[in-house]
Write an enzyme that holds these catalytic residues in place. Structure first.
Site, PDB file in Angstrom:
ATOM      1  N   HIS A 114     -20.662  13.959   0.440  1.00 31.56           N
ATOM      2  CA  HIS A 114     -21.064  15.164   1.176  1.00 31.56           C
ATOM      3  C   HIS A 114     -20.631  16.437   0.465  1.00 31.56           C
ATOM      4  O   HIS A 114     -21.160  17.509   0.725  1.00 31.56           O
ATOM      5  CB  HIS A 114     -20.547  15.137   2.621  1.00 31.56           C
ATOM      6  CG  HIS A 114     -19.062  15.182   2.751  1.00 31.56           C
ATOM      7  ND1 HIS A 114     -18.247  14.111   2.472  1.00 31.56           N
ATOM      8  CD2 HIS A 114     -18.221  16.177   3.126  1.00 31.56           C
ATOM      9  CE1 HIS A 114     -16.982  14.447   2.697  1.00 31.56           C
ATOM     10  NE2 HIS A 114     -16.942  15.689   3.079  1.00 31.56           N
ATOM     11  N   HIS A 132      -2.005   7.280  -4.985  1.00 31.04           N
ATOM     12  CA  HIS A 132      -2.303   6.143  -4.116  1.00 31.04           C
ATOM     13  C   HIS A 132      -2.200   4.884  -4.972  1.00 31.04           C
ATOM     14  O   HIS A 132      -2.577   4.870  -6.143  1.00 31.04           O
ATOM     15  CB  HIS A 132      -3.715   6.286  -3.547  1.00 31.04           C
ATOM     16  CG  HIS A 132      -4.418   4.974  -3.398  1.00 31.04           C
ATOM     17  ND1 HIS A 132      -5.325   4.512  -4.334  1.00 31.04           N
ATOM     18  CD2 HIS A 132      -4.311   4.006  -2.461  1.00 31.04           C
ATOM     19  CE1 HIS A 132      -5.768   3.334  -3.958  1.00 31.04           C
ATOM     20  NE2 HIS A 132      -5.168   2.998  -2.839  1.00 31.04           N
ATOM     21  N   GLY A 178      -8.291  -3.323  14.998  1.00 29.50           N
ATOM     22  CA  GLY A 178      -7.029  -3.277  15.736  1.00 29.50           C
ATOM     23  C   GLY A 178      -5.796  -3.346  14.848  1.00 29.50           C
ATOM     24  O   GLY A 178      -4.752  -3.817  15.271  1.00 29.50           O
ATOM     25  N   ASN A 204      -2.577  -1.851  12.596  1.00 30.20           N
ATOM     26  CA  ASN A 204      -1.497  -0.957  13.001  1.00 30.20           C
ATOM     27  C   ASN A 204      -1.835   0.482  12.602  1.00 30.20           C
ATOM     28  O   ASN A 204      -1.916   0.810  11.411  1.00 30.20           O
ATOM     29  CB  ASN A 204      -0.188  -1.409  12.353  1.00 30.20           C
ATOM     30  CG  ASN A 204       0.987  -0.579  12.818  1.00 30.20           C
ATOM     31  OD1 ASN A 204       1.276   0.472  12.251  1.00 30.20           O
ATOM     32  ND2 ASN A 204       1.649  -1.020  13.867  1.00 30.20           N
ATOM     33  N   SER A 225       0.853  -1.180   0.000  1.00 27.87           N
ATOM     34  CA  SER A 225       0.000   0.000   0.000  1.00 27.87           C
ATOM     35  C   SER A 225       0.891   1.231   0.000  1.00 27.87           C
ATOM     36  O   SER A 225       1.847   1.304   0.771  1.00 27.87           O
ATOM     37  CB  SER A 225      -0.866  -0.030   1.264  1.00 27.87           C
ATOM     38  OG  SER A 225      -1.617   1.141   1.371  1.00 27.87           O
TER      39      SER A 225
END
Lengths: 294, 294
Positions: free
Chosen positions: A194, A127, A277, A279, A113
Protein backbone atom coordinates in the site's frame (compact mmCIF):
# COMPACT_ATOMS: atom_id res chain seq x y z
CA UNK A 1 4.63 -38.95 17.25
CA UNK A 2 3.65 -42.15 15.51
CA UNK A 3 5.78 -44.43 13.36
CA UNK A 4 4.94 -42.15 10.40
CA UNK A 5 6.73 -39.26 12.08
CA UNK A 6 9.44 -37.51 10.05
CA UNK A 7 13.07 -37.61 11.24
CA UNK A 8 12.47 -34.15 12.74
CA UNK A 9 10.48 -35.80 15.52
CA UNK A 10 13.71 -37.24 16.90
CA UNK A 11 15.20 -33.71 17.00
CA UNK A 12 12.54 -32.08 19.15
CA UNK A 13 14.60 -32.06 22.33
CA UNK A 14 17.71 -30.87 20.49
CA UNK A 15 15.82 -28.08 18.69
CA UNK A 16 14.13 -26.80 21.81
CA UNK A 17 17.37 -26.91 23.77
CA UNK A 18 19.04 -24.93 20.98
CA UNK A 19 16.33 -22.27 20.87
CA UNK A 20 16.49 -21.81 24.64
CA UNK A 21 20.26 -21.68 24.63
CA UNK A 22 20.29 -19.13 21.82
CA UNK A 23 17.75 -17.06 23.74
CA UNK A 24 20.00 -17.11 26.79
CA UNK A 25 23.05 -16.09 24.74
CA UNK A 26 21.14 -13.23 23.08
CA UNK A 27 19.77 -11.99 26.41
CA UNK A 28 23.18 -12.11 28.05
CA UNK A 29 24.72 -10.19 25.16
CA UNK A 30 21.99 -7.54 25.13
CA UNK A 31 22.31 -7.03 28.88
CA UNK A 32 26.07 -6.61 28.43
CA UNK A 33 25.39 -3.94 25.79
CA UNK A 34 23.04 -2.20 28.24
CA UNK A 35 25.90 -2.19 30.77
CA UNK A 36 28.39 -0.80 28.24
CA UNK A 37 26.18 2.11 27.20
CA UNK A 38 27.20 5.50 28.46
CA UNK A 39 24.12 7.63 28.97
CA UNK A 40 23.83 11.15 30.24
CA UNK A 41 20.29 10.62 31.51
CA UNK A 42 21.21 8.37 34.41
CA UNK A 43 18.81 5.72 33.15
CA UNK A 44 19.90 2.35 34.52
CA UNK A 45 20.98 -0.57 32.33
CA UNK A 46 17.99 -2.65 31.27
CA UNK A 47 17.45 -6.21 32.43
CA UNK A 48 15.29 -8.94 30.94
CA UNK A 49 12.11 -9.91 32.74
CA UNK A 50 10.73 -13.35 31.92
CA UNK A 51 7.04 -14.22 31.80
CA UNK A 52 5.83 -17.75 31.14
CA UNK A 53 2.56 -18.43 29.33
CA UNK A 54 0.53 -21.55 28.67
CA UNK A 55 -1.27 -22.30 25.45
CA UNK A 56 -4.93 -22.97 26.26
CA UNK A 57 -6.62 -25.88 24.50
CA UNK A 58 -10.32 -26.48 23.96
CA UNK A 59 -10.43 -29.69 25.98
CA UNK A 60 -7.98 -28.58 28.65
CA UNK A 61 -5.28 -31.01 27.51
CA UNK A 62 -1.66 -29.83 27.58
CA UNK A 63 -0.85 -27.56 24.64
CA UNK A 64 2.58 -26.30 25.54
CA UNK A 65 3.46 -22.67 26.00
CA UNK A 66 6.38 -20.35 26.10
CA UNK A 67 8.44 -17.74 27.88
CA UNK A 68 8.63 -14.07 26.88
CA UNK A 69 11.85 -12.32 27.83
CA UNK A 70 11.35 -8.57 27.71
CA UNK A 71 13.89 -5.81 28.30
CA UNK A 72 13.21 -2.07 28.32
CA UNK A 73 16.52 -0.32 28.55
CA UNK A 74 18.67 2.62 27.57
CA UNK A 75 19.95 1.12 24.31
CA UNK A 76 17.16 -1.34 23.61
CA UNK A 77 13.99 0.70 24.04
CA UNK A 78 12.05 -2.57 23.88
CA UNK A 79 13.43 -5.96 22.96
CA UNK A 80 11.39 -9.12 23.29
CA UNK A 81 12.60 -12.66 22.85
CA UNK A 82 9.94 -15.33 22.89
CA UNK A 83 10.71 -19.05 23.00
CA UNK A 84 7.68 -21.26 22.60
CA UNK A 85 7.03 -24.95 22.27
CA UNK A 86 3.44 -25.77 21.38
CA UNK A 87 1.71 -28.96 20.34
CA UNK A 88 -1.76 -30.33 19.73
CA UNK A 89 -4.04 -30.77 16.75
CA UNK A 90 -4.79 -28.23 14.03
CA UNK A 91 -8.42 -27.20 13.73
CA UNK A 92 -10.17 -28.39 10.54
CA UNK A 93 -9.87 -25.04 8.73
CA UNK A 94 -6.08 -25.06 9.04
CA UNK A 95 -5.39 -28.69 8.15
CA UNK A 96 -5.45 -28.15 4.42
CA UNK A 97 -2.99 -25.25 4.66
CA UNK A 98 -0.28 -27.04 6.63
CA UNK A 99 1.96 -29.62 4.94
CA UNK A 100 1.42 -33.07 6.43
CA UNK A 101 -1.56 -32.00 8.53
CA UNK A 102 -4.29 -33.10 6.15
CA UNK A 103 -3.84 -36.79 6.95
CA UNK A 104 -3.00 -36.27 10.63
CA UNK A 105 -3.79 -32.95 12.34
CA UNK A 106 -1.26 -33.38 15.15
CA UNK A 107 1.59 -30.89 15.28
CA UNK A 108 4.56 -29.91 17.37
CA UNK A 109 6.34 -26.59 16.92
CA UNK A 110 9.17 -24.92 18.72
CA UNK A 111 10.91 -21.69 17.94
CA UNK A 112 12.56 -18.47 18.97
CA UNK A 113 11.31 -15.05 17.91
CA UNK A 114 12.98 -11.72 18.57
CA UNK A 115 12.16 -8.08 17.83
CA UNK A 116 14.35 -5.20 18.99
CA UNK A 117 13.27 -1.56 18.84
CA UNK A 118 16.13 0.75 19.70
CA UNK A 119 16.19 4.07 21.57
CA UNK A 120 18.57 5.63 19.06
CA UNK A 121 17.46 6.43 15.52
CA UNK A 122 21.03 5.58 14.49
CA UNK A 123 20.72 1.92 15.53
CA UNK A 124 18.57 -0.26 13.25
CA UNK A 125 15.63 -2.22 14.61
CA UNK A 126 16.00 -5.96 14.16
CA UNK A 127 13.82 -9.00 13.76
CA UNK A 128 14.97 -12.61 13.99
CA UNK A 129 13.23 -15.94 14.30
CA UNK A 130 13.76 -19.62 13.66
CA UNK A 131 11.48 -22.56 14.27
CA UNK A 132 10.99 -26.27 13.72
CA UNK A 133 7.60 -27.67 12.75
CA UNK A 134 6.65 -31.33 12.98
CA UNK A 135 3.49 -32.82 11.49
CA UNK A 136 3.74 -36.00 9.40
CA UNK A 137 6.31 -33.84 7.71
CA UNK A 138 8.99 -31.75 9.36
CA UNK A 139 10.71 -28.52 8.38
CA UNK A 140 12.52 -25.43 9.56
CA UNK A 141 11.67 -21.79 8.93
CA UNK A 142 12.86 -18.40 10.00
CA UNK A 143 14.83 -15.36 9.05
CA UNK A 144 16.19 -12.08 10.24
CA UNK A 145 16.38 -8.53 8.98
CA UNK A 146 17.22 -4.95 9.88
CA UNK A 147 14.95 -1.91 9.79
CA UNK A 148 17.04 1.26 9.89
CA UNK A 149 15.41 4.70 9.93
CA UNK A 150 16.67 5.35 6.41
CA UNK A 151 17.85 2.85 3.82
CA UNK A 152 20.13 5.15 1.87
CA UNK A 153 22.74 6.27 4.40
CA UNK A 154 26.28 4.81 4.23
CA UNK A 155 25.78 3.53 7.78
CA UNK A 156 22.54 1.70 6.95
CA UNK A 157 24.09 0.18 3.86
CA UNK A 158 27.16 -0.97 5.83
CA UNK A 159 25.04 -2.46 8.62
CA UNK A 160 22.83 -4.33 6.18
CA UNK A 161 25.91 -5.64 4.38
CA UNK A 162 27.36 -6.83 7.71
CA UNK A 163 24.25 -8.84 8.59
CA UNK A 164 23.94 -10.15 5.05
CA UNK A 165 27.57 -11.31 5.04
CA UNK A 166 26.97 -13.21 8.27
CA UNK A 167 23.80 -14.84 6.90
CA UNK A 168 25.52 -15.62 3.60
CA UNK A 169 28.40 -17.36 5.37
CA UNK A 170 25.93 -19.37 7.48
CA UNK A 171 23.93 -20.42 4.41
CA UNK A 172 26.98 -21.16 2.27
CA UNK A 173 28.32 -23.65 4.81
CA UNK A 174 25.27 -25.80 3.94
CA UNK A 175 24.05 -25.01 0.43
CA UNK A 176 25.20 -22.08 -1.71
CA UNK A 177 21.79 -22.03 -3.40
CA UNK A 178 20.08 -21.00 -0.17
CA UNK A 179 21.40 -17.51 0.42
CA UNK A 180 20.30 -15.83 -2.83
CA UNK A 181 16.88 -17.47 -2.56
CA UNK A 182 16.38 -16.56 1.08
CA UNK A 183 17.66 -13.01 0.64
CA UNK A 184 15.27 -12.44 -2.27
CA UNK A 185 12.42 -14.02 -0.28
CA UNK A 186 13.05 -11.53 2.53
CA UNK A 187 12.88 -8.56 0.14
CA UNK A 188 9.64 -9.89 -1.33
CA UNK A 189 8.07 -10.73 2.03
CA UNK A 190 8.89 -7.61 4.04
CA UNK A 191 7.21 -5.21 1.66
CA UNK A 192 4.30 -2.77 2.14
CA UNK A 193 2.33 -2.80 -1.12
CA UNK A 194 0.00 0.00 0.00
CA UNK A 195 2.99 2.31 0.39
CA UNK A 196 5.04 0.72 -2.34
CA UNK A 197 8.04 0.54 0.00
CA UNK A 198 10.12 -2.14 1.73
CA UNK A 199 9.73 -2.56 5.48
CA UNK A 200 13.46 -2.58 6.03
CA UNK A 201 16.94 -3.05 4.62
CA UNK A 202 16.71 -6.78 4.00
CA UNK A 203 18.09 -9.97 5.47
CA UNK A 204 16.91 -13.52 4.88
CA UNK A 205 13.54 -15.24 5.09
CA UNK A 206 12.84 -18.93 4.64
CA UNK A 207 10.14 -21.49 5.26
CA UNK A 208 9.76 -25.20 4.49
CA UNK A 209 13.53 -25.57 4.64
CA UNK A 210 13.95 -29.31 3.96
CA UNK A 211 17.18 -30.67 2.49
CA UNK A 212 16.37 -34.31 3.12
CA UNK A 213 18.71 -34.44 6.12
CA UNK A 214 16.84 -33.16 9.17
CA UNK A 215 19.95 -33.05 11.39
CA UNK A 216 21.73 -30.95 8.76
CA UNK A 217 18.72 -28.65 8.63
CA UNK A 218 18.88 -28.17 12.39
CA UNK A 219 22.59 -27.39 12.00
CA UNK A 220 21.69 -24.87 9.27
CA UNK A 221 19.13 -23.27 11.58
CA UNK A 222 21.74 -23.12 14.33
CA UNK A 223 24.24 -21.44 12.01
CA UNK A 224 21.62 -18.86 11.03
CA UNK A 225 21.09 -18.17 14.73
CA UNK A 226 24.82 -17.87 15.39
CA UNK A 227 25.10 -15.44 12.46
CA UNK A 228 22.47 -13.16 13.98
CA UNK A 229 24.03 -13.49 17.45
CA UNK A 230 27.36 -12.49 15.94
CA UNK A 231 26.30 -9.66 13.65
CA UNK A 232 23.46 -7.79 15.35
CA UNK A 233 25.26 -7.04 18.65
CA UNK A 234 28.27 -5.87 16.62
CA UNK A 235 26.01 -3.50 14.65
CA UNK A 236 24.41 -2.17 17.84
CA UNK A 237 27.79 -1.55 19.46
CA UNK A 238 29.01 0.20 16.30
CA UNK A 239 26.09 2.66 16.26
CA UNK A 240 24.93 3.15 19.83
CA UNK A 241 27.47 5.87 20.62
CA UNK A 242 26.45 8.07 17.69
CA UNK A 243 24.71 11.33 18.58
CA UNK A 244 21.25 11.88 17.19
CA UNK A 245 18.79 14.77 16.95
CA UNK A 246 15.19 15.10 18.18
CA UNK A 247 14.15 15.37 14.50
CA UNK A 248 15.72 11.94 13.84
CA UNK A 249 13.93 10.48 16.84
CA UNK A 250 10.63 11.93 15.59
CA UNK A 251 11.31 10.40 12.15
CA UNK A 252 12.01 7.06 13.85
CA UNK A 253 8.60 7.13 15.56
CA UNK A 254 6.92 7.71 12.19
CA UNK A 255 9.01 4.98 10.53
CA UNK A 256 7.87 2.61 13.27
CA UNK A 257 4.32 3.19 12.08
CA UNK A 258 5.26 1.36 8.87
CA UNK A 259 6.50 -1.53 10.99
CA UNK A 260 3.13 -1.69 12.75
CA UNK A 261 1.28 -1.49 9.44
CA UNK A 262 3.29 -4.40 8.05
CA UNK A 263 2.90 -6.60 11.10
CA UNK A 264 -0.85 -6.08 11.48
CA UNK A 265 -1.79 -5.95 7.79
CA UNK A 266 0.49 -8.55 6.23
CA UNK A 267 2.67 -10.61 8.59
CA UNK A 268 1.55 -14.20 8.27
CA UNK A 269 2.84 -15.24 11.67
CA UNK A 270 1.01 -12.39 13.40
CA UNK A 271 -2.29 -12.98 11.62
CA UNK A 272 -2.05 -16.77 12.00
CA UNK A 273 -1.22 -16.45 15.67
CA UNK A 274 -4.01 -14.01 16.48
CA UNK A 275 -6.60 -15.99 14.53
CA UNK A 276 -5.67 -19.29 16.15
CA UNK A 277 -5.88 -18.05 19.71
CA UNK A 278 -2.13 -17.66 20.17
CA UNK A 279 -0.71 -15.75 23.11
CA UNK A 280 -1.49 -12.09 22.34
CA UNK A 281 1.36 -10.68 24.42
CA UNK A 282 3.89 -12.98 22.74
CA UNK A 283 2.59 -12.22 19.25
CA UNK A 284 2.28 -8.46 19.67
CA UNK A 285 5.58 -8.20 21.54
CA UNK A 286 6.83 -7.15 18.08
CA UNK A 287 5.00 -3.82 18.17
CA UNK A 288 7.16 -0.77 18.88
CA UNK A 289 6.96 0.90 22.30
CA UNK A 290 6.24 4.36 20.91
CA UNK A 291 4.84 5.20 17.47
CA UNK A 292 3.50 8.24 15.65
CA UNK A 293 1.16 8.71 12.72
CA UNK A 294 1.32 12.50 12.46
CA UNK B 1 -25.58 5.51 -15.11
CA UNK B 2 -27.74 3.57 -17.57
CA UNK B 3 -31.51 3.19 -17.64
CA UNK B 4 -31.04 0.29 -15.19
CA UNK B 5 -29.66 2.68 -12.56
CA UNK B 6 -31.34 2.65 -9.14
CA UNK B 7 -33.14 5.76 -7.87
CA UNK B 8 -29.98 6.57 -5.92
CA UNK B 9 -28.33 7.64 -9.17
CA UNK B 10 -30.61 10.70 -9.23
CA UNK B 11 -29.42 11.62 -5.71
CA UNK B 12 -25.70 11.76 -6.44
CA UNK B 13 -25.46 15.54 -6.50
CA UNK B 14 -27.64 15.89 -3.41
CA UNK B 15 -25.64 13.29 -1.47
CA UNK B 16 -22.27 14.78 -2.33
CA UNK B 17 -23.49 18.28 -1.52
CA UNK B 18 -24.74 17.02 1.83
CA UNK B 19 -21.46 15.28 2.69
CA UNK B 20 -19.47 18.41 1.83
CA UNK B 21 -21.83 20.65 3.79
CA UNK B 22 -21.68 18.36 6.82
CA UNK B 23 -17.89 18.36 6.58
CA UNK B 24 -17.90 22.16 6.58
CA UNK B 25 -20.23 22.31 9.58
CA UNK B 26 -18.11 19.81 11.52
CA UNK B 27 -14.88 21.65 10.71
CA UNK B 28 -16.35 25.02 11.70
CA UNK B 29 -17.60 23.57 14.99
CA UNK B 30 -14.29 21.90 15.80
CA UNK B 31 -12.37 25.12 15.08
CA UNK B 32 -14.76 26.98 17.39
CA UNK B 33 -14.00 24.42 20.11
CA UNK B 34 -10.28 24.97 19.54
CA UNK B 35 -10.88 28.70 20.06
CA UNK B 36 -12.89 28.13 23.24
CA UNK B 37 -10.24 25.95 24.89
CA UNK B 38 -8.27 27.54 27.67
CA UNK B 39 -4.77 26.09 27.72
CA UNK B 40 -1.87 26.91 29.98
CA UNK B 41 0.69 25.83 27.39
CA UNK B 42 0.15 28.72 25.02
CA UNK B 43 -0.49 26.32 22.16
CA UNK B 44 -2.53 28.10 19.49
CA UNK B 45 -6.01 27.01 18.43
CA UNK B 46 -5.84 24.40 15.67
CA UNK B 47 -7.05 25.08 12.15
CA UNK B 48 -8.01 22.61 9.43
CA UNK B 49 -5.67 22.18 6.50
CA UNK B 50 -7.22 20.75 3.35
CA UNK B 51 -5.44 18.46 0.89
CA UNK B 52 -7.06 17.26 -2.29
CA UNK B 53 -6.24 13.87 -3.80
CA UNK B 54 -7.11 12.18 -7.06
CA UNK B 55 -7.98 8.52 -7.43
CA UNK B 56 -5.63 7.01 -10.01
CA UNK B 57 -7.11 4.63 -12.57
CA UNK B 58 -5.34 2.02 -14.66
CA UNK B 59 -6.20 3.61 -17.99
CA UNK B 60 -5.83 7.22 -16.85
CA UNK B 61 -9.56 7.90 -17.09
CA UNK B 62 -11.15 10.10 -14.41
CA UNK B 63 -11.73 8.17 -11.16
CA UNK B 64 -12.76 10.92 -8.80
CA UNK B 65 -10.94 11.77 -5.60
CA UNK B 66 -11.39 13.57 -2.37
CA UNK B 67 -10.31 16.19 0.09
CA UNK B 68 -8.74 15.45 3.48
CA UNK B 69 -9.31 18.11 6.12
CA UNK B 70 -6.81 17.66 8.94
CA UNK B 71 -6.52 19.62 12.18
CA UNK B 72 -3.85 19.18 14.84
CA UNK B 73 -4.80 21.30 17.78
CA UNK B 74 -4.93 21.78 21.52
CA UNK B 75 -8.22 19.93 22.06
CA UNK B 76 -8.23 17.74 18.96
CA UNK B 77 -4.78 16.18 18.92
CA UNK B 78 -5.54 14.92 15.41
CA UNK B 79 -8.89 15.04 13.68
CA UNK B 80 -9.28 14.13 10.04
CA UNK B 81 -12.40 14.54 7.93
CA UNK B 82 -12.26 13.02 4.48
CA UNK B 83 -14.91 13.61 1.83
CA UNK B 84 -14.47 11.53 -1.27
CA UNK B 85 -16.42 10.91 -4.45
CA UNK B 86 -15.02 8.09 -6.54
CA UNK B 87 -16.31 6.25 -9.58
CA UNK B 88 -15.18 3.73 -12.15
CA UNK B 89 -15.42 -0.01 -12.58
CA UNK B 90 -14.75 -2.68 -9.96
CA UNK B 91 -11.95 -5.09 -10.80
CA UNK B 92 -13.09 -8.68 -11.53
CA UNK B 93 -12.13 -10.01 -8.06
CA UNK B 94 -14.44 -7.52 -6.33
CA UNK B 95 -17.46 -7.76 -8.59
CA UNK B 96 -18.90 -10.82 -6.92
CA UNK B 97 -18.65 -9.21 -3.46
CA UNK B 98 -20.49 -5.99 -4.27
CA UNK B 99 -24.29 -6.00 -4.68
CA UNK B 100 -25.27 -5.08 -8.21
CA UNK B 101 -21.70 -5.17 -9.56
CA UNK B 102 -21.76 -8.68 -10.94
CA UNK B 103 -23.85 -7.73 -13.95
CA UNK B 104 -22.30 -4.27 -14.39
CA UNK B 105 -19.00 -3.39 -12.71
CA UNK B 106 -19.53 0.37 -12.80
CA UNK B 107 -19.81 2.13 -9.45
CA UNK B 108 -20.13 5.57 -7.93
CA UNK B 109 -19.52 6.21 -4.25
CA UNK B 110 -19.47 9.33 -2.16
CA UNK B 111 -19.04 9.69 1.56
CA UNK B 112 -17.69 11.47 4.60
CA UNK B 113 -15.37 9.84 7.10
CA UNK B 114 -14.15 11.34 10.36
CA UNK B 115 -11.81 10.20 13.12
CA UNK B 116 -10.94 12.39 16.10
CA UNK B 117 -8.15 11.59 18.57
CA UNK B 118 -8.22 13.97 21.50
CA UNK B 119 -5.36 15.46 23.56
CA UNK B 120 -7.17 14.85 26.83
CA UNK B 121 -7.69 11.34 28.15
CA UNK B 122 -10.98 12.62 29.56
CA UNK B 123 -12.46 13.33 26.11
CA UNK B 124 -13.49 10.25 24.12
CA UNK B 125 -12.11 9.61 20.63
CA UNK B 126 -14.79 9.50 17.97
CA UNK B 127 -15.40 7.93 14.60
CA UNK B 128 -18.17 8.83 12.19
CA UNK B 129 -18.88 8.06 8.55
CA UNK B 130 -21.73 7.91 6.09
CA UNK B 131 -21.68 7.09 2.40
CA UNK B 132 -23.86 6.40 -0.62
CA UNK B 133 -22.98 3.62 -3.06
CA UNK B 134 -24.44 3.29 -6.54
CA UNK B 135 -24.02 0.26 -8.77
CA UNK B 136 -27.07 -1.26 -10.48
CA UNK B 137 -28.25 -1.13 -6.90
CA UNK B 138 -27.93 1.77 -4.50
CA UNK B 139 -27.61 1.97 -0.74
CA UNK B 140 -26.35 3.94 2.22
CA UNK B 141 -23.94 2.90 4.96
CA UNK B 142 -22.19 4.45 7.90
CA UNK B 143 -22.10 4.80 11.62
CA UNK B 144 -20.45 6.54 14.50
CA UNK B 145 -19.06 5.59 17.89
CA UNK B 146 -17.04 6.78 20.85
CA UNK B 147 -13.81 5.34 22.23
CA UNK B 148 -13.23 6.62 25.75
CA UNK B 149 -10.13 5.64 27.70
CA UNK B 150 -12.24 3.54 30.06
CA UNK B 151 -15.73 2.18 29.53
CA UNK B 152 -16.75 1.95 33.16
CA UNK B 153 -16.57 5.52 34.45
CA UNK B 154 -19.78 7.50 35.05
CA UNK B 155 -18.50 10.08 32.54
CA UNK B 156 -17.91 7.50 29.78
CA UNK B 157 -21.31 5.97 30.41
CA UNK B 158 -23.01 9.38 30.28
CA UNK B 159 -21.18 10.39 27.08
CA UNK B 160 -22.06 7.13 25.35
CA UNK B 161 -25.69 7.52 26.43
CA UNK B 162 -25.72 11.07 25.02
CA UNK B 163 -24.49 9.96 21.59
CA UNK B 164 -26.79 6.94 21.61
CA UNK B 165 -29.81 9.09 22.43
CA UNK B 166 -29.00 11.36 19.49
CA UNK B 167 -28.61 8.40 17.14
CA UNK B 168 -31.75 6.77 18.48
CA UNK B 169 -33.80 9.92 17.86
CA UNK B 170 -32.40 10.18 14.31
CA UNK B 171 -33.20 6.55 13.57
CA UNK B 172 -36.64 6.62 15.21
CA UNK B 173 -37.74 9.48 12.96
CA UNK B 174 -37.47 7.00 10.07
CA UNK B 175 -37.92 3.44 11.32
CA UNK B 176 -37.97 2.37 14.98
CA UNK B 177 -36.54 -1.00 13.95
CA UNK B 178 -33.27 0.57 12.82
CA UNK B 179 -31.74 1.79 16.06
CA UNK B 180 -31.64 -1.50 18.01
CA UNK B 181 -30.28 -3.30 14.93
CA UNK B 182 -27.66 -0.68 14.16
CA UNK B 183 -26.59 -0.32 17.79
CA UNK B 184 -26.10 -4.08 18.09
CA UNK B 185 -24.26 -4.16 14.73
CA UNK B 186 -21.84 -1.54 16.09
CA UNK B 187 -21.10 -3.58 19.22
CA UNK B 188 -20.53 -6.67 17.10
CA UNK B 189 -18.39 -4.92 14.49
CA UNK B 190 -16.09 -2.83 16.71
CA UNK B 191 -14.74 -5.77 18.66
CA UNK B 192 -11.21 -7.16 19.04
CA UNK B 193 -11.54 -10.96 19.19
CA UNK B 194 -7.82 -11.47 19.92
CA UNK B 195 -8.17 -9.38 23.07
CA UNK B 196 -11.76 -10.34 23.74
CA UNK B 197 -12.64 -6.70 24.25
CA UNK B 198 -14.75 -4.02 22.49
CA UNK B 199 -12.93 -1.22 20.69
CA UNK B 200 -15.08 1.42 22.26
CA UNK B 201 -18.27 2.36 24.07
CA UNK B 202 -20.63 1.77 21.17
CA UNK B 203 -22.72 3.79 18.76
CA UNK B 204 -24.36 2.67 15.54
CA UNK B 205 -23.11 0.85 12.44
CA UNK B 206 -25.07 0.11 9.30
CA UNK B 207 -24.57 -0.97 5.72
CA UNK B 208 -26.87 -1.76 2.81
CA UNK B 209 -29.45 0.59 4.30
CA UNK B 210 -32.27 0.32 1.74
CA UNK B 211 -35.87 1.07 2.73
CA UNK B 212 -37.23 1.12 -0.81
CA UNK B 213 -37.35 4.93 -0.83
CA UNK B 214 -33.92 6.29 -1.76
CA UNK B 215 -34.79 9.90 -0.93
CA UNK B 216 -35.95 8.82 2.52
CA UNK B 217 -32.69 6.91 2.97
CA UNK B 218 -30.69 10.03 2.14
CA UNK B 219 -32.82 11.90 4.68
CA UNK B 220 -32.06 9.14 7.23
CA UNK B 221 -28.34 9.49 6.47
CA UNK B 222 -28.61 13.25 6.91
CA UNK B 223 -30.33 12.83 10.26
CA UNK B 224 -27.58 10.46 11.42
CA UNK B 225 -25.04 13.11 10.42
CA UNK B 226 -26.95 15.87 12.24
CA UNK B 227 -27.10 13.66 15.34
CA UNK B 228 -23.32 13.29 15.38
CA UNK B 229 -22.83 17.01 14.68
CA UNK B 230 -25.12 17.75 17.61
CA UNK B 231 -23.85 15.25 20.17
CA UNK B 232 -20.09 14.93 19.71
CA UNK B 233 -19.21 18.64 20.04
CA UNK B 234 -21.43 18.78 23.15
CA UNK B 235 -19.52 15.82 24.63
CA UNK B 236 -16.17 17.42 23.81
CA UNK B 237 -17.18 20.74 25.39
CA UNK B 238 -18.45 18.90 28.48
CA UNK B 239 -15.13 17.10 29.06
CA UNK B 240 -12.36 19.28 27.66
CA UNK B 241 -11.99 21.38 30.80
CA UNK B 242 -11.45 18.39 33.10
CA UNK B 243 -7.96 18.05 34.57
CA UNK B 244 -6.07 14.86 33.81
CA UNK B 245 -2.90 13.17 35.03
CA UNK B 246 0.20 12.01 33.12
CA UNK B 247 -0.76 8.44 34.07
CA UNK B 248 -4.12 8.87 32.33
CA UNK B 249 -2.38 10.24 29.25
CA UNK B 250 -0.01 7.24 29.24
CA UNK B 251 -3.01 4.90 29.54
CA UNK B 252 -4.63 6.74 26.60
CA UNK B 253 -1.58 6.08 24.41
CA UNK B 254 -1.78 2.36 25.22
CA UNK B 255 -5.56 2.30 24.62
CA UNK B 256 -4.91 3.87 21.22
CA UNK B 257 -2.85 0.78 20.37
CA UNK B 258 -6.10 -1.23 20.48
CA UNK B 259 -7.59 1.25 18.02
CA UNK B 260 -4.67 0.67 15.64
CA UNK B 261 -4.97 -3.10 16.07
CA UNK B 262 -8.66 -2.98 15.18
CA UNK B 263 -8.26 -0.74 12.17
CA UNK B 264 -5.35 -2.67 10.64
CA UNK B 265 -6.45 -6.20 11.55
CA UNK B 266 -10.22 -6.06 11.12
CA UNK B 267 -11.69 -2.86 9.71
CA UNK B 268 -13.26 -3.74 6.38
CA UNK B 269 -13.08 -0.22 5.00
CA UNK B 270 -9.36 0.05 5.81
CA UNK B 271 -8.46 -3.33 4.35
CA UNK B 272 -10.68 -2.84 1.29
CA UNK B 273 -9.25 0.60 0.66
CA UNK B 274 -5.62 -0.45 1.00
CA UNK B 275 -6.06 -3.53 -1.15
CA UNK B 276 -7.85 -1.65 -3.93
CA UNK B 277 -5.26 1.09 -4.26
CA UNK B 278 -7.19 3.69 -2.30
CA UNK B 279 -5.54 6.88 -1.09
CA UNK B 280 -3.25 5.76 1.74
CA UNK B 281 -3.23 9.10 3.54
CA UNK B 282 -7.03 9.29 3.49
CA UNK B 283 -7.45 5.69 4.67
CA UNK B 284 -4.80 5.79 7.41
CA UNK B 285 -5.86 9.26 8.55
CA UNK B 286 -7.71 7.22 11.20
CA UNK B 287 -4.51 6.16 12.97
CA UNK B 288 -3.74 7.98 16.22
CA UNK B 289 -0.98 10.59 16.28
CA UNK B 290 0.87 9.00 19.21
CA UNK B 291 0.61 5.40 20.39
CA UNK B 292 2.39 3.09 22.81
CA UNK B 293 2.76 -0.64 23.07
CA UNK B 294 4.78 -0.81 26.29
Amino acid sequence: MTHTAPPHAALQEAALTWFEGLRDALCTTFEAIEDEARTSTGQPAGRFVRTAWQRPTEDGSPGGGGVISLLKGRVFEKVGVNVSTVFGTFSPEFRSHIPGAEQDPRFWASGISLVAHMCSPRVPAAHFNTRMLVTRQGWFGGGGDLTPLRLDTPEAIADAADLQAAFRAACDRHDPACYPRYKEWCDRYFYLPHRNEPRGAGGIFFDQHVSGDAAADLAFTQDVGRAFLDAFPRIVRRRMGEAWTPAEREALLVKRGRYVEFNLLYDRGTLFGLKTGGNVEAILMSLPPEVRWP
